[in-house]
Design a protein around this motif. Structure first.
Motif, short mmCIF file in Angstrom:
data_model
loop_
_atom_site.label_atom_id
_atom_site.label_comp_id
_atom_site.label_asym_id
_atom_site.label_seq_id
_atom_site.Cartn_x
_atom_site.Cartn_y
_atom_site.Cartn_z
N ALA A 212 -10.23 -1.06 -9.35
CA ALA A 212 -10.17 -2.22 -8.46
C ALA A 212 -10.48 -1.84 -7.02
O ALA A 212 -11.12 -2.60 -6.29
N SER A 213 -10.06 -0.63 -6.61
CA SER A 213 -10.31 -0.20 -5.22
C SER A 213 -11.80 -0.06 -4.95
O SER A 213 -12.25 -0.30 -3.82
N PHE A 214 -12.58 0.33 -5.96
CA PHE A 214 -14.03 0.40 -5.80
C PHE A 214 -14.66 -0.99 -5.88
O PHE A 214 -15.53 -1.34 -5.08
N ASP A 215 -14.23 -1.77 -6.85
CA ASP A 215 -14.81 -3.11 -7.02
C ASP A 215 -14.58 -3.99 -5.80
O ASP A 215 -15.41 -4.84 -5.47
N GLU A 216 -13.44 -3.80 -5.14
CA GLU A 216 -13.07 -4.64 -3.99
C GLU A 216 -13.21 -3.90 -2.67
O GLU A 216 -12.71 -4.36 -1.63
N PHE A 217 -13.91 -2.78 -2.66
CA PHE A 217 -13.96 -1.93 -1.47
C PHE A 217 -14.52 -2.64 -0.25
O PHE A 217 -15.55 -3.30 -0.31
N ASP A 218 -13.82 -2.48 0.87
CA ASP A 218 -14.26 -3.01 2.16
C ASP A 218 -13.84 -2.02 3.23
O ASP A 218 -12.65 -1.79 3.44
N ALA A 219 -14.82 -1.41 3.89
CA ALA A 219 -14.53 -0.38 4.89
C ALA A 219 -13.64 -0.89 6.01
O ALA A 219 -12.87 -0.12 6.61
N HIS A 220 -13.70 -2.19 6.30
CA HIS A 220 -12.87 -2.77 7.37
C HIS A 220 -11.38 -2.59 7.07
O HIS A 220 -10.55 -2.53 7.99
N GLU A 221 -11.03 -2.51 5.78
CA GLU A 221 -9.63 -2.46 5.39
C GLU A 221 -9.06 -1.05 5.39
O GLU A 221 -7.86 -0.86 5.13
N CYS A 222 -9.88 -0.06 5.65
CA CYS A 222 -9.42 1.34 5.61
C CYS A 222 -8.44 1.63 6.74
O CYS A 222 -8.56 1.08 7.83
N ALA A 223 -7.51 2.53 6.47
CA ALA A 223 -6.51 2.92 7.46
C ALA A 223 -6.91 4.20 8.16
O ALA A 223 -7.52 5.09 7.56
N CYS A 224 -6.58 4.27 9.45
CA CYS A 224 -6.86 5.48 10.23
C CYS A 224 -5.72 5.67 11.23
O CYS A 224 -5.20 4.69 11.79
N PHE A 225 -5.33 6.91 11.45
CA PHE A 225 -4.18 7.20 12.32
C PHE A 225 -4.44 6.74 13.75
O PHE A 225 -3.57 6.21 14.41
N MET A 226 -5.71 6.93 14.21
CA MET A 226 -6.07 6.54 15.57
C MET A 226 -7.00 5.34 15.53
O MET A 226 -8.12 5.44 15.02
N PRO A 227 -6.59 4.18 16.06
CA PRO A 227 -7.42 2.97 16.04
C PRO A 227 -8.79 3.17 16.67
O PRO A 227 -9.80 2.64 16.19
N GLN A 228 -8.86 3.94 17.77
CA GLN A 228 -10.15 4.16 18.43
C GLN A 228 -11.10 4.97 17.55
O GLN A 228 -12.32 4.77 17.59
N ASP A 229 -10.53 5.88 16.73
CA ASP A 229 -11.36 6.64 15.80
C ASP A 229 -11.94 5.71 14.74
O ASP A 229 -13.12 5.84 14.36
N LYS A 230 -11.14 4.77 14.26
CA LYS A 230 -11.61 3.84 13.25
C LYS A 230 -12.76 3.01 13.77
O LYS A 230 -13.79 2.86 13.10
N ALA A 231 -12.61 2.48 14.98
CA ALA A 231 -13.67 1.65 15.57
C ALA A 231 -14.97 2.44 15.72
O ALA A 231 -16.06 1.95 15.40
N ARG A 232 -14.85 3.68 16.19
CA ARG A 232 -16.05 4.49 16.40
C ARG A 232 -16.73 4.83 15.09
O ARG A 232 -17.96 4.74 14.95
N MET A 233 -15.95 5.21 14.07
CA MET A 233 -16.52 5.60 12.79
C MET A 233 -17.15 4.41 12.08
O MET A 233 -18.21 4.53 11.46
N LEU A 234 -16.53 3.25 12.17
CA LEU A 234 -17.11 2.06 11.55
C LEU A 234 -18.41 1.66 12.25
O LEU A 234 -19.35 1.19 11.61
N ASP A 235 -18.46 1.88 13.57
CA ASP A 235 -19.69 1.59 14.31
C ASP A 235 -20.82 2.49 13.84
O ASP A 235 -21.97 2.05 13.67
N VAL A 236 -20.51 3.77 13.63
CA VAL A 236 -21.52 4.74 13.17
C VAL A 236 -22.03 4.35 11.78
O VAL A 236 -23.23 4.35 11.51
#
Length: 274
Positions: A212-236
């Motif tokens: 189910a985690s693959f079938d419903e995968f959405d990168a936006h929903e991933c967790a990251c310890f540092m919010p700024q790191d998440k924003a930068r990595m999703l942008d890349v």
């Protein structure tokens, strides 16, 4: 003295002129170019995430890359993620391209199940190659004295391994760094034949949760310890794929096209399937 080299040169020319040797030479050159291309692609990812220069990342990764003989791993290395510089001392410096596998996993998944999955893969490797595999795994191979520098090189470390070994449990795709490792693998032109999914199932229902985690995968929903790191990595990731939805599709296609999806049904037996 010059004349002494003539027979050697003629023999070399005759050898290279053979079709079999020409084919082998082309294969060697192609492999070398592909290796350099994939490593530079990985360095580009690292540079964008870490806001650094590609050449600097490549140079640092080449000197900082480590691996560990799986015979030196213990259960504690998988179950305990607290900093322990002594663990790093069991690793050895490794040339990029020599390490057998980059072990990708999520710390939130069941440690006993993860250890069992890793030992299962190790047994298959031993049977096939007659030696212990050399692996990169975060707990051991990241220098706790310079964590940020090693994390910046992470995509290049991945490109320096012959195979991506995914210990895939229910929480794997919820962790952004795991997703970045999958992204790097796809971005550098990794082939499905070079990725191994091993299910990490601590409970009977975990296999369905993984699917189910693959079938419903959405990168936006991933967790990251540092919010700024998440924003930068999703942008890349979004920049590389055009949109995040395209990347989401690429991750699903990796899972759909892997042999693991067909084989994973045997993790608990047909009677335990939903």
């Amino acid at each position: 003295v010059k004349w002494l080299w003539v027979p050697v040169q003629l023999a070399t020319i005759a050898l290279i002129a053979r079709p079999a040797w020409q084919q082998r030479l082309r294969h060697m050159l192609t492999s070398l170019l592909e290796e350099r291309s994939s490593r530079r692609a990985a360095a580009s990812v690292a540079a964008l995430i870490g806001d650094s220069d590609v050449r600097d990342v490549l140079a640092q990764a080449a000197t900082r890359f480590r691996c560990i003989d799986m015979g030196c791993l213990s259960f504690n290395d998988i179950s305990d993620n607290s900093p322990n510089p002594a663990v790093f001392e069991r690793t050895s410096s490794c040339r990029l391209g020599v390490c057998d596998a980059f072990v990708s996993h999520a710390w939130h998944d069941s440690a006993p199940a993860k250890w069992e999955a890793l030992q299962s893969w190790r047994a298959e490797f031993l049977a096939q190659h007659g030696r212990e595999p050399l692996v990169w795994i975060d707990r051991c191979c990241i220098d706790q004295q310079s964590v940020d520098r090693d994390l910046r090189c992470l995509p290049v470390f991945l490109s320096g391994c012959r195979r991506l070994l995914v210990l895939c449990g229910p929480t794997y795709l919820s962790r952004l760094w795991c997703v970045v490792e999958l992204f790097t693998f796809v971005h550098m032109g990794g082939k499905l034949g070079d990725i191994t999914f091993v299910p990490v199932c601590g409970e009977k229902r975990d296999l369905e949760k993984i699917r189910a985690s693959f079938d419903e995968f959405d990168a936006h929903e991933c967790a990251c310890f540092m919010p700024q790191d998440k924003a930068r990595m999703l942008d890349v990731i979004g920049e590389a794929f055009g949109t995040l939805s395209r990347f989401n599709s690429a991750v699903r296609e990796i899972f759909d096209g892997s042999l693991w999806r067909a084989d994973a049904g045997g993790a608990y037996g047909d009677d335990d399937k939903v």
